[in-house]
Design an enzyme around this catalytic site. Sequence first.
Site, PDB file in Angstrom:
ATOM      1  N   MET A  17       0.850  -1.194   0.000  1.00 20.83           N
ATOM      2  CA  MET A  17       0.000   0.000   0.000  1.00 20.83           C
ATOM      3  C   MET A  17       0.883   1.240   0.000  1.00 20.83           C
ATOM      4  SD  MET A  17      -2.954  -1.325   2.658  1.00 20.83           S
ATOM      5  CE  MET A  17      -4.081   0.024   2.236  1.00 20.83           C
ATOM      6  N   GLY A  19      -0.076   4.311  -0.279  1.00 23.34           N
ATOM      7  CA  GLY A  19      -0.734   5.507   0.224  1.00 23.34           C
ATOM      8  C   GLY A  19      -1.563   6.184  -0.841  1.00 23.34           C
ATOM      9  N   GLY A  20      -1.613   5.570  -2.042  1.00 21.94           N
ATOM     10  CA  GLY A  20      -2.409   6.104  -3.141  1.00 21.94           C
ATOM     11  C   GLY A  20      -3.715   5.362  -3.296  1.00 21.94           C
ATOM     12  N   VAL A  21      -4.544   5.845  -4.221  1.00 17.09           N
ATOM     13  CA  VAL A  21      -5.883   5.289  -4.377  1.00 17.09           C
ATOM     14  C   VAL A  21      -5.867   3.906  -5.019  1.00 17.09           C
ATOM     15  CG1 VAL A  21      -6.260   6.459  -6.599  1.00 17.09           C
ATOM     16  CG2 VAL A  21      -8.224   5.794  -5.200  1.00 17.09           C
ATOM     17  N   SER A  23      -3.592   1.356  -4.949  1.00 19.95           N
ATOM     18  CA  SER A  23      -3.198   0.275  -4.052  1.00 19.95           C
ATOM     19  C   SER A  23      -4.217   0.076  -2.938  1.00 19.95           C
ATOM     20  CB  SER A  23      -1.806   0.523  -3.470  1.00 19.95           C
ATOM     21  OG  SER A  23      -1.761   1.729  -2.722  1.00 19.95           O
ATOM     22  N   LEU A  42       5.904   0.374   2.232  1.00 26.11           N
ATOM     23  CA  LEU A  42       7.352   0.266   2.115  1.00 26.11           C
ATOM     24  C   LEU A  42       7.994   1.626   2.351  1.00 26.11           C
ATOM     25  CD1 LEU A  42       7.659  -2.039  -1.021  1.00 26.11           C
ATOM     26  CD2 LEU A  42       7.405  -2.669   1.398  1.00 26.11           C
ATOM     27  N   CYS A 111      12.456  -1.258  -9.718  1.00 29.74           N
ATOM     28  CA  CYS A 111      11.785  -1.371  -8.420  1.00 29.74           C
ATOM     29  C   CYS A 111      10.895  -2.603  -8.382  1.00 29.74           C
ATOM     30  CB  CYS A 111      10.978  -0.110  -8.143  1.00 29.74           C
ATOM     31  SG  CYS A 111      10.172  -0.104  -6.525  1.00 29.74           S
ATOM     32  N   CYS A 210       9.731   8.572  -8.308  1.00 28.52           N
ATOM     33  CA  CYS A 210       9.274   8.745  -6.931  1.00 28.52           C
ATOM     34  C   CYS A 210      10.341   9.328  -6.018  1.00 28.52           C
ATOM     35  CB  CYS A 210       8.762   7.415  -6.376  1.00 28.52           C
ATOM     36  SG  CYS A 210      10.034   6.160  -6.091  1.00 28.52           S
TER      37      CYS A 210
END
Length: 376
Positions: A17, A19-21, A23, A42, A111, A210
Amino acid sequence: MTDTSQRTRPLRVLAAMSGGVDSAVAAARAAEAGHDVTGVHLALSANPQSFRTGARGCCTIEDSRDARRAADVIGIPFYVWDLADRFREDVVEDFVAEYQAGRTPNPCLRCNEKIKFAALLDKALALGFDAVCTGHYAKVLVREDGTRELHRASDLAKDQSYVLGVLDDRQLAHALFPLGDTVTTKDEIRAEAERRGLAVAKKPDSHDICFIADGDTQGFLAKRLGKAEGDIVDESGNRLGTHEGAYGFTIGQRKGLRIGTPAPDGKPRYVLDISPVTNTVTVGPADALDVTALTAVRPRWCGTAPAGPGTYTAQLRAHGEETEVTAELVDGHLEVTFAEPVRGVAPGQAIVLYDGTRVVGSATIASTVRVTAGAV
């Protein structure tokens, strides 16, 4: 074939997760499907900022809090895992080294390969989880013989299979992409998040790289590599200007060249070549960027490697269009020929091969053959 996002057997799922919509909705869908879901954020930065810069960046303190709130609403356990050292070594340092060598890397692929479906997956399996769930738009289909295939998302406009083209059989066997099988717009995903009571429903998407929150890639590289003045030359070697570091350029770049002398034909000039050895950037006309073939290294196959030469479509950028190619594995390298010339192909980029919607595999571009300039 069956879609693994609709597995009938309940699984222990670790939901990454951000922190975005996306995920958050993916984790909610996995839980709703009956899986035993645990959320994990993470921590990828040793010094996370409290707030992102506009819509850029991710993995900040703010993001971890948003992820925790989403997990609370979904009703799943939640943890923060520190993978900052691994991320720095495998993604950030690789990114800097590739630019220093005159190549153009894609950190999102690295990543996925090294962090989300290697370091995270290995830890998840060691703790008894069956799968890692992410908010990527892609599908994993299971054939009758039990083998798995990675396919484009049902909604091609949001498809993210390109950045997942580095996943192998083992990783696909433990991957869950709940958003990939539905044809929905981003507005519909946000509406679903709002219906579920997720506060991230209206949160801006992160974009660009990011770990470069302000979007200034050249400034980021300059801080790490230092300024190194060199020449900007034309195809004949005539000096047109100077730069402060060849690492700040990429093949096909047009803007930011700061060349005072206009081209003889008055047309724009583009970066044709970057030589880290001589610290020289070569520029020229757009048609000098036309590529007819390339060699790619470190191939990774989403299934069995092709047995011989074949005809596929290829994607060269995360949001690029497909183009028809023939490809063959020769001495461990991928030799690719384009049906029609393509433009702006840079060493370091990934080429991802498709058979219809199925992802065949990917490789890193090492060199290209151009229509007018030969091999680069």
